[in-house]
Design a protein around this motif. Structure first.
Motif, PDB file in Angstrom:
ATOM      1  N   GLY A 136       2.382   1.782  -3.354  1.00  0.00           N
ATOM      2  CA  GLY A 136       1.373   2.307  -4.272  1.00  0.00           C
ATOM      3  C   GLY A 136       1.135   3.793  -4.064  1.00  0.00           C
ATOM      4  O   GLY A 136       1.009   4.555  -5.021  1.00  0.00           O
ATOM      5  N   VAL A 176       0.843  -1.192   0.000  1.00  0.00           N
ATOM      6  CA  VAL A 176       0.000   0.000   0.000  1.00  0.00           C
ATOM      7  C   VAL A 176       0.886   1.253   0.000  1.00  0.00           C
ATOM      8  O   VAL A 176       0.670   2.179  -0.792  1.00  0.00           O
ATOM      9  CB  VAL A 176      -0.979   0.005   1.196  1.00  0.00           C
ATOM     10  CG1 VAL A 176      -1.611   1.376   1.389  1.00  0.00           C
ATOM     11  CG2 VAL A 176      -2.052  -1.060   1.012  1.00  0.00           C
ATOM     12  N   ILE A 230      -4.954   1.089  -6.042  1.00  0.00           N
ATOM     13  CA  ILE A 230      -3.980   0.619  -5.047  1.00  0.00           C
ATOM     14  C   ILE A 230      -4.609  -0.441  -4.155  1.00  0.00           C
ATOM     15  O   ILE A 230      -4.020  -1.489  -3.894  1.00  0.00           O
ATOM     16  CB  ILE A 230      -3.437   1.798  -4.199  1.00  0.00           C
ATOM     17  CG1 ILE A 230      -2.616   2.754  -5.081  1.00  0.00           C
ATOM     18  CG2 ILE A 230      -2.601   1.284  -3.020  1.00  0.00           C
ATOM     19  CD1 ILE A 230      -2.315   4.097  -4.426  1.00  0.00           C
ATOM     20  N   CYS A 239      -3.609  -4.441  -3.758  1.00  0.00           N
ATOM     21  CA  CYS A 239      -3.111  -4.894  -2.451  1.00  0.00           C
ATOM     22  C   CYS A 239      -4.167  -5.666  -1.664  1.00  0.00           C
ATOM     23  O   CYS A 239      -3.921  -6.058  -0.521  1.00  0.00           O
ATOM     24  CB  CYS A 239      -2.651  -3.694  -1.627  1.00  0.00           C
ATOM     25  SG  CYS A 239      -1.350  -2.746  -2.415  1.00  0.00           S
ATOM     26  N   ASN A 268      -7.288   6.404  -7.974  1.00  0.00           N
ATOM     27  CA  ASN A 268      -5.961   5.899  -7.601  1.00  0.00           C
ATOM     28  C   ASN A 268      -6.038   5.050  -6.339  1.00  0.00           C
ATOM     29  O   ASN A 268      -5.394   4.001  -6.245  1.00  0.00           O
ATOM     30  CB  ASN A 268      -4.969   7.045  -7.402  1.00  0.00           C
ATOM     31  CG  ASN A 268      -4.395   7.554  -8.696  1.00  0.00           C
ATOM     32  OD1 ASN A 268      -4.367   6.847  -9.699  1.00  0.00           O
ATOM     33  ND2 ASN A 268      -3.919   8.788  -8.691  1.00  0.00           N
TER      34      ASN A 268
END
Length: 136
Positions: free
Chosen positions: A16, A13, A101, A105, A97
């Motif tokens: 990202g 995370v 991410i 994840c 976004n």
């Protein structure tokens, strides 16, 4: 979930989020460079940043922006205003976004979304300072 896999997820995370930072900087700089607003002071922008740091709610952040718009014209009003652009970025590219991410994840997107918003606003405070005091 084991401790190790939680740590691996957290690291993914964070990676990202770091990879999204360039886009966040570009988005907020564009909003400040092209959005219509009045004599917005750095302290007023930092108040928004402080609100984002003290809440776990995206809606609270957007509510604070709208409150500021209602108080005076420093954030701009209506289409093309800085306030409108920030809200559009929060609900648009930043949220997208965060969802990407989170999907990669296998994590919840809301905490990621908040972290991206906080960084976006932090970069905004820096760029506003540059626009006000540091133009080369």
């Amino acid at each position: 979930m084991s401790n190790l896999s939680e740590q691996q997820t957290d690291l993914q995370v964070q990676k990202g989020i770091r990879l999204a930072e360039d886009e966040l900087v570009i988005l907020i700089q564009s909003a400040l460079d092209t959005g219509k607003y009045g004599d917005l002071e750095e302290s007023q922008f930092r108040n928004l940043l402080r609100v984002s740091d003290t809440t776990d709610s995206v809606e609270v952040i957007k509510n604070f922006i709208r409150y500021q718009v209602g108080r005076d014209k420093k954030w701009g009003r209506g289409k093309g205003s800085l306030a409108e652009q920030i809200i559009e970025d929060i609900d648009g590219n930043i949220k997208k976004n965060a969802q990407i991410i989170a999907e990669c994840c296998q994590s919840d997107y809301k905490p990621i979304w908040l972290e991206l918003i906080r960084r976006y606003l932090g970069y905004g405070a820096r760029h506003l300072k540059y626009l006000k005091d540091g133009k080369i």
